[in-house]
Design an enzyme around this catalytic site. Structure first.
Site, mmCIF file in Angstrom:
data_model
loop_
_atom_site.group_PDB
_atom_site.id
_atom_site.type_symbol
_atom_site.label_atom_id
_atom_site.label_comp_id
_atom_site.label_asym_id
_atom_site.label_seq_id
_atom_site.Cartn_x
_atom_site.Cartn_y
_atom_site.Cartn_z
ATOM 1 C CE1 TYR A 80 -2.234 3.268 2.679
ATOM 2 C CE2 TYR A 80 -3.572 2.683 0.769
ATOM 3 C CZ TYR A 80 -3.287 3.540 1.817
ATOM 4 O OH TYR A 80 -4.038 4.674 2.004
ATOM 5 C CG ASP B 142 5.926 3.715 0.460
ATOM 6 O OD1 ASP B 142 4.734 3.644 0.108
ATOM 7 O OD2 ASP B 142 6.282 4.280 1.518
ATOM 8 C CE LYS C 59 2.620 4.929 8.054
ATOM 9 N NZ LYS C 59 1.245 4.947 8.564
HETATM 10 P P1 KE4 Z 1 -0.394 8.581 4.604
HETATM 11 O O1 KE4 Z 1 -0.962 9.299 3.409
HETATM 12 O O2 KE4 Z 1 -1.435 7.792 5.379
HETATM 13 O O3 KE4 Z 1 0.443 9.518 5.500
HETATM 14 O O4 KE4 Z 1 0.692 7.530 4.074
HETATM 15 C C1 KE4 Z 1 0.276 6.576 3.114
HETATM 16 C C2 KE4 Z 1 1.205 5.384 3.170
HETATM 17 C C3 KE4 Z 1 2.197 5.278 2.203
HETATM 18 N N1 KE4 Z 1 3.064 4.237 2.203
HETATM 19 C C4 KE4 Z 1 2.995 3.283 3.170
HETATM 20 C C5 KE4 Z 1 3.981 2.148 3.144
HETATM 21 C C6 KE4 Z 1 2.013 3.352 4.185
HETATM 22 O O5 KE4 Z 1 1.960 2.380 5.135
HETATM 23 C C7 KE4 Z 1 1.100 4.417 4.191
HETATM 24 C C8 KE4 Z 1 0.004 4.539 5.236
HETATM 25 N N2 KE4 Z 1 -0.074 3.474 6.186
HETATM 26 C C9 KE4 Z 1 -1.367 3.234 6.791
HETATM 27 C C10 KE4 Z 1 -1.241 2.067 7.782
HETATM 28 N N3 KE4 Z 1 -0.950 0.855 7.181
HETATM 29 C C11 KE4 Z 1 -1.879 4.457 7.460
HETATM 30 C C12 KE4 Z 1 -3.072 4.243 8.364
HETATM 31 C C13 KE4 Z 1 -4.309 4.791 7.759
HETATM 32 O O6 KE4 Z 1 -4.483 4.671 6.527
HETATM 33 O O7 KE4 Z 1 -5.115 5.326 8.546
#
Ligand code: KE4
Length: 427
Positions: free
Chosen positions: A144, A239, A267
């Site tokens: 993801y 990523d 994060k």
């Molecule tokens: P954000 O747009 O949520 O800051 O980041 C997206 C993203 C990009 N790449 C990786 C590897 C990620 O894990 C994420 C976001 N992770 C999720 C949890 N698996 C965020 C939690 C959520 O969506 O509320």
């Protein structure tokens, strides 16, 4: 467990926001029950609006590697607020944070700060296409990378390379340039490079997958991606939104000693405040406006308050390398507690550094297909057992357990005890 206040808030939230949440995973859909509305958090603990306190292993999905509301971070943010919240103009903090990121992740010779991981991924893909003048992107099934249109795909039923949108509202044409391969299966990548010779701008990969649960790269997999992208004049994008500053101070790039062309961060880089970042080889990043003709912008990018949290967090990690050894020690202690479940053939545990997942399956979990053999109902039962015993883990099987510097040996011992008890009953 008392949940009156959470229930009341959830009812109101439900008529205001889709599913009552601002991000789907928070809605407890895959584990059932009422989502906890959190009132406060400090160190390794969160407290919900009904006064229930939990040892927290979600850590806001990764940012809270130092624990919640770390004194130095709160102090820095509070102080920064006195000088104003946002100017829409360059500030010293952006220079300090960018310099610190580059010091810790030298592959990022030049970088741009944005406001989320999604935004950082979106921008990295755009500059990869602008630089290579190619359109196709390869991603991996089960990985993801945020919710930008082109990445919300699933492999079509026909051949592995044909993809269809994995979300309503994404026009088919938006995903035509996104190809899907299988994690840890370099042949699936080679086939795509063969089939789309000369058309692939980049491969984007979570160097340690953590969105299908934690799945480690098999020895040689990342190295093979580095070779095939270099040979094909495509870019390798790591990523590291989760792995950055998590699996090592220098992220997976340091841990696996691989130099990608671009790295995406989120994060931890914001220390709990909204920051994403992307960066890499200077000649690529110089394609970005106002230098080059790849456009990317953001009102709150490099925000002085968020950067104060990021600077303080990364500085503490940089100045206290012991943190990583201690995180590994705590993680192994916790992993050990799952052993009765592993021996009973009920679960499999994948762990690297302070990241781990317990999959309710007896199959080795090395890609999305094997991850999907997990019994999500059994995971839900385990989730609620842990909640009842004052431990908050991810409300979804295909996420990760995040440890922090604030988890004490006592927290781990207590958690390990109830985990062991749970799985000893499974024998
Ligand atoms: P954000 O747009 O949520 O800051 O980041 C997206 C993203 C990009 N790449 C990786 C590897 C990620 O894990 C994420 C976001 N992770 C999720 C949890 N698996 C965020 C939690 C959520 O969506 O509320």
């Amino acid at each position: 467990m008392k949940q009156e206040k959470s229930k009341e808030l959830y009812e109101k939230a439900y008529e205001l926001m889709p599913g009552g949440v601002n991000s789907p995973v928070r809605a407890f859909r895959s584990v059932g029950g009422t989502p906890l509305f959190i009132q406060k958090a400090k160190g390794a603990r969160i407290t919900d609006v009904d006064g229930n306190e939990f040892i927290d292993f979600v850590g806001s999905w990764g940012p809270a590697i130092l624990g919640h509301a770390r004194d130095e971070v709160v102090e820095a943010v509070t102080k920064a607020c006195e000088y104003g919240l946002t100017f829409g103009a360059p500030t010293e903090n952006e220079v300090v944070l960018a310099d610190l990121i580059r010091e810790l992740m030298p592959s990022m010779e030049m970088l741009r700060l944005v406001s989320s991981g999604t935004e950082a991924v979106m921008s990295a893909i755009r500059v990869a296409r602008g630089y290579t003048k190619k359109d196709k992107i390869i991603k991996f099934r089960g990985c993801y990378h945020g919710h930008s249109d082109g990445l919300l795909v699933k492999a079509g039923s026909a051949v592995i390379s044909n993809t269809v949108p994995d979300s309503a509202g994404v026009p088919r044409s938006y995903t035509d340039n996104t190809l899907v391969a299988d994690y840890n299966n370099i042949t699936s990548v080679e086939n795509l490079f063969e089939q789309y010779k000369g058309q692939i701008a980049a491969v984007i990969v979570e160097p340690v997958a953590a969105n299908m649960g934690v799945v480690l790269p098999k020895p040689g997999f990342l190295e093979a991606l580095r070779i095939i992208t270099r040979e094909s004049e495509s870019l390798l994008i790591f990523d590291e939104v989760i792995t950055g500053f998590r699996v090592a101070l220098g992220g997976a790039a340091e841990y696996f000693k691989i130099q990608p062309d671009l790295i995406v961060l989120g994060k931890i880089v914001g220390g709990g405040m909204p920051i994403g970042a992307y960066g890499g080889r200077r000649e690529i990043m110089q394609m970005i406006a106002p230098l080059g003709d790849v456009y990317q912008a953001g009102t709150l990018s490099g925000n002085p308050i968020a950067t104060s949290a990021g600077i303080t967090t990364l500085s503490i990690l940089k100045n206290n390398p012991r943190i990583y050894q201690e995180l590994e020690k705590k993680a192994l202690l916790l992993k050990e507690a799952f052993q009765p479940g592993v021996e009973a053939g009920v679960i499999r545990v994948n762990q690297i550094g302070s990241l781990q997942s317990a999959f309710f399956t007896n199959a080795e979990v090395c890609d999305f297909e094997s991850a999907l053999t997990s019994d999500t109902k059994k995971y839900a039962e385990f989730f609620h057992y842990m909640l009842e015993h004052g431990v908050y883990i991810a409300p979804a099987q295909f996420e990760a357990i995040f440890l922090s510097d604030a988890h004490t040996e006592e927290d781990i011992r207590y958690t390990a005890e109830i985990v062991r008890e749970y799985f000893t009953r499974c024998r």
